[in-house]
Design a protein around this motif. Structure first.
Motif, PDB file in Angstrom:
ATOM      1  N   ILE A  24       0.985  -1.136   0.043  1.00 39.21           N
ATOM      2  CA  ILE A  24      -0.136  -0.067  -0.024  1.00 39.21           C
ATOM      3  C   ILE A  24       0.999   1.079   0.072  1.00 39.21           C
ATOM      4  O   ILE A  24       1.639   1.439   1.071  1.00 39.21           O
ATOM      5  N   GLU A  25       0.768   1.901  -0.968  1.00 34.74           N
ATOM      6  CA  GLU A  25       1.610   3.346  -1.129  1.00 34.74           C
ATOM      7  C   GLU A  25       1.253   4.365  -0.497  1.00 34.74           C
ATOM      8  O   GLU A  25       1.949   5.277  -0.093  1.00 34.74           O
ATOM      9  N   GLU A  26      -0.228   4.493  -0.492  1.00 33.94           N
ATOM     10  CA  GLU A  26      -0.755   5.845   0.116  1.00 33.94           C
ATOM     11  C   GLU A  26      -2.112   5.312   0.691  1.00 33.94           C
ATOM     12  O   GLU A  26      -2.857   4.491   0.040  1.00 33.94           O
ATOM     13  N   VAL A  33      -7.125   5.032  -1.398  1.00 40.18           N
ATOM     14  CA  VAL A  33      -5.982   4.404  -1.396  1.00 40.18           C
ATOM     15  C   VAL A  33      -5.516   3.954  -2.459  1.00 40.18           C
ATOM     16  O   VAL A  33      -5.888   3.804  -3.490  1.00 40.18           O
ATOM     17  N   VAL A  34      -4.038   3.746  -2.633  1.00 43.30           N
ATOM     18  CA  VAL A  34      -3.310   3.284  -3.524  1.00 43.30           C
ATOM     19  C   VAL A  34      -2.408   2.091  -3.344  1.00 43.30           C
ATOM     20  O   VAL A  34      -1.708   1.913  -2.301  1.00 43.30           O
ATOM     21  N   GLY A  35      -2.584   0.938  -3.910  1.00 44.78           N
ATOM     22  CA  GLY A  35      -1.880  -0.418  -3.893  1.00 44.78           C
ATOM     23  C   GLY A  35      -1.141  -0.709  -4.864  1.00 44.78           C
ATOM     24  O   GLY A  35      -1.702  -0.566  -6.229  1.00 44.78           O
ATOM     25  N   VAL A  36      -0.572  -1.637  -4.589  1.00 45.92           N
ATOM     26  CA  VAL A  36       0.502  -2.257  -5.816  1.00 45.92           C
ATOM     27  C   VAL A  36       0.414  -3.678  -5.970  1.00 45.92           C
ATOM     28  O   VAL A  36       0.640  -4.486  -4.819  1.00 45.92           O
ATOM     29  N   LEU A  60      -9.410 -11.160 -11.828  1.00 42.44           N
ATOM     30  CA  LEU A  60      -8.098 -11.069 -10.644  1.00 42.44           C
ATOM     31  C   LEU A  60      -7.689  -9.683 -10.620  1.00 42.44           C
ATOM     32  O   LEU A  60      -7.243  -9.258  -9.481  1.00 42.44           O
ATOM     33  N   ILE A  61      -7.879  -8.855 -11.650  1.00 47.63           N
ATOM     34  CA  ILE A  61      -7.597  -7.550 -11.534  1.00 47.63           C
ATOM     35  C   ILE A  61      -8.621  -6.710 -10.695  1.00 47.63           C
ATOM     36  O   ILE A  61      -8.268  -6.073  -9.731  1.00 47.63           O
ATOM     37  N   ILE A  62      -9.734  -7.100 -10.881  1.00 48.29           N
ATOM     38  CA  ILE A  62     -10.774  -6.854 -10.041  1.00 48.29           C
ATOM     39  C   ILE A  62     -10.778  -7.159  -8.484  1.00 48.29           C
ATOM     40  O   ILE A  62     -11.020  -6.476  -7.569  1.00 48.29           O
ATOM     41  N   GLU A  63     -10.185  -8.478  -8.308  1.00 50.98           N
ATOM     42  CA  GLU A  63     -10.032  -8.916  -6.995  1.00 50.98           C
ATOM     43  C   GLU A  63      -8.926  -8.179  -6.213  1.00 50.98           C
ATOM     44  O   GLU A  63      -9.027  -7.876  -5.131  1.00 50.98           O
ATOM     45  N   ALA A  64      -7.921  -8.026  -7.079  1.00 50.65           N
ATOM     46  CA  ALA A  64      -6.722  -7.000  -6.739  1.00 50.65           C
ATOM     47  C   ALA A  64      -7.181  -5.639  -6.024  1.00 50.65           C
ATOM     48  O   ALA A  64      -6.936  -5.230  -4.946  1.00 50.65           O
ATOM     49  N   MET A  65      -8.163  -5.232  -6.994  1.00 48.88           N
ATOM     50  CA  MET A  65      -8.739  -3.874  -6.439  1.00 48.88           C
ATOM     51  C   MET A  65      -9.303  -4.082  -5.255  1.00 48.88           C
ATOM     52  O   MET A  65      -9.539  -3.032  -4.279  1.00 48.88           O
ATOM     53  N   VAL A 104       3.706  -3.712 -13.181  1.00 51.05           N
ATOM     54  CA  VAL A 104       3.493  -3.296 -11.940  1.00 51.05           C
ATOM     55  C   VAL A 104       1.988  -2.691 -12.028  1.00 51.05           C
ATOM     56  O   VAL A 104       1.772  -1.684 -12.735  1.00 51.05           O
ATOM     57  N   LEU A 105       1.146  -3.521 -11.387  1.00 48.89           N
ATOM     58  CA  LEU A 105      -0.275  -3.022 -11.359  1.00 48.89           C
ATOM     59  C   LEU A 105      -0.723  -2.041 -10.373  1.00 48.89           C
ATOM     60  O   LEU A 105      -0.304  -2.472  -9.156  1.00 48.89           O
ATOM     61  N   ARG A 106      -0.753  -0.717 -10.570  1.00 54.37           N
ATOM     62  CA  ARG A 106      -1.249   0.187  -9.460  1.00 54.37           C
ATOM     63  C   ARG A 106      -2.383   0.412  -9.540  1.00 54.37           C
ATOM     64  O   ARG A 106      -3.179   0.968 -10.396  1.00 54.37           O
ATOM     65  N   MET A 107      -3.329   0.131  -8.271  1.00 55.12           N
ATOM     66  CA  MET A 107      -4.551   0.381  -8.089  1.00 55.12           C
ATOM     67  C   MET A 107      -4.884   1.773  -7.391  1.00 55.12           C
ATOM     68  O   MET A 107      -4.491   1.504  -6.329  1.00 55.12           O
ATOM     69  N   HIS A 108      -5.831   2.273  -7.797  1.00 54.26           N
ATOM     70  CA  HIS A 108      -6.252   3.634  -7.046  1.00 54.26           C
ATOM     71  C   HIS A 108      -7.526   3.593  -6.965  1.00 54.26           C
ATOM     72  O   HIS A 108      -8.524   3.045  -7.767  1.00 54.26           O
TER      73      HIS A 108
END
Length: 147
Positions: A24-26, A33-36, A60-65, A104-108
């Motif tokens: 979690i970057e932020e 929240v921003v996660g990686v 799985l992208i949705i699950e990661a978010m 690198v998947l960065r999720m906002h």
């Protein structure tokens, strides 16, 4: 606030092969929240999706978010380990570009609202500042059932 994988694992019940957030970057309580997720060829889903042309499954992208949103909610509202997260809705899901090994998947995620324990997020996932996926996500927490 930032969290490394050890801090994430103290909060989320997910484990390999289903833990899909590495950092979690932020995190701004009550806001965003921003996660990686570091996507590697070692992910078990790449064996079958697709041989010779590995692409991270959209679900799985949705699950990661969703996991990034879960960390956000657990920290923001101090939700205990006696609770479990339930997805209640996914709306407006769109997949723009494939996610491949080495990305690198960065999720906002932005909290849209939280009423009566129902969290509503707008999520966007990026690779190299390019939008790869987006969705509105809804989830709630309930006590774990014994048995």
């Amino acid at each position: 606030m930032t969290l490394d994988i050890n801090e994430i694992m103290k909060r989320l019940p997910h484990r390999y092969p289903f833990l899909l957030v590495d950092r979690i970057e932020e995190l701004v309580k009550g806001e965003r929240v921003v996660g990686v997720k570091n996507v590697t060829i070692n992910e078990p889903f790449f064996q079958g999706h697709f041989p010779g042309h590995p692409v991270m499954p959209g679900v799985l992208i949705i699950e990661a978010m969703a996991q990034v949103g879960g960390v956000f909610a657990i920290i923001s509202d101090e939700i205990g380990s006696d609770m479990v997260t339930y997805f209640t809705g996914i709306d407006k899901a769109r997949f723009r570009k494939p996610v491949r090994p080495g990305d690198v998947l960065r999720m906002h995620l932005e909290l849209l609202n939280c009423k009566r324990g129902l969290y509503c997020f707008r999520g966007k996932a990026y690779v190299d500042d390019k939008l790869v996926a987006e969705a509105d996500l809804k989830a709630t927490f309930a006590p774990k059932e014994n048995g």
